[in-house]
Scaffold this motif. Sequence first.
Motif, PDB file in Angstrom:
ATOM      1  N   ASN A   1     150.332 -61.428   0.336  1.00  0.00           N
ATOM      2  CA  ASN A   1     150.296 -61.897   1.712  1.00  0.00           C
ATOM      3  C   ASN A   1     150.329 -60.703   2.662  1.00  0.00           C
ATOM      4  O   ASN A   1     151.187 -59.842   2.551  1.00  0.00           O
ATOM      5  N   ASN A   2     149.416 -60.649   3.632  1.00  0.00           N
ATOM      6  CA  ASN A   2     149.343 -59.535   4.569  1.00  0.00           C
ATOM      7  C   ASN A   2     150.027 -59.809   5.897  1.00  0.00           C
ATOM      8  O   ASN A   2     149.937 -59.000   6.805  1.00  0.00           O
ATOM      9  N   THR A   3     150.684 -60.935   6.042  1.00  0.00           N
ATOM     10  CA  THR A   3     151.359 -61.221   7.295  1.00  0.00           C
ATOM     11  C   THR A   3     152.710 -60.518   7.327  1.00  0.00           C
ATOM     12  O   THR A   3     153.325 -60.278   6.297  1.00  0.00           O
ATOM     13  N   THR A   4     153.167 -60.189   8.513  1.00  0.00           N
ATOM     14  CA  THR A   4     154.470 -59.541   8.641  1.00  0.00           C
ATOM     15  C   THR A   4     155.573 -60.590   8.580  1.00  0.00           C
ATOM     16  O   THR A   4     155.399 -61.712   9.065  1.00  0.00           O
ATOM     17  N   PRO A   5     156.694 -60.260   7.992  1.00  0.00           N
ATOM     18  CA  PRO A   5     157.783 -61.237   7.921  1.00  0.00           C
ATOM     19  C   PRO A   5     158.397 -61.478   9.297  1.00  0.00           C
ATOM     20  O   PRO A   5     158.244 -60.673  10.213  1.00  0.00           O
ATOM     21  N   HIS A   6     159.065 -62.562   9.413  1.00  0.00           N
ATOM     22  CA  HIS A   6     159.723 -62.890  10.675  1.00  0.00           C
ATOM     23  C   HIS A   6     160.903 -61.944  10.884  1.00  0.00           C
ATOM     24  O   HIS A   6     161.660 -61.678   9.954  1.00  0.00           O
ATOM     25  N   PRO A   7     161.075 -61.451  12.102  1.00  0.00           N
ATOM     26  CA  PRO A   7     162.211 -60.561  12.365  1.00  0.00           C
ATOM     27  C   PRO A   7     163.541 -61.299  12.237  1.00  0.00           C
ATOM     28  O   PRO A   7     163.600 -62.525  12.404  1.00  0.00           O
TER      29      PRO A   7
END
Length: 82
Positions: free
Chosen positions: A2-8
């Motif tokens: 997965n290339n999405t950034t994780p939630h902060p």
Amino acid sequence: MNNTTPHPPRQLLLLGIAQALGFVVGALLGRWLGIVLGFDAFGPNGYDGPAMLGIALIGLGGGGGVQLGRAWYRRKYGDPRV
């Protein structure tokens, strides 16, 4: 992968708070509804049939509140599991 950034972490904290508030409010609404309908979960007769229905209403209300908190978070920030 997965290339999405994780939630902060701050957003995930909001998810936890939303779920906790939803649980408490939903459980209180379930308790109130049980009392109005005559299913007192903490009645003097112990764990009879109406008390068990009152307990079930509290559980359903709390679970529904958690789901509403999750739905709010998903609409605002997207799915945290992605």
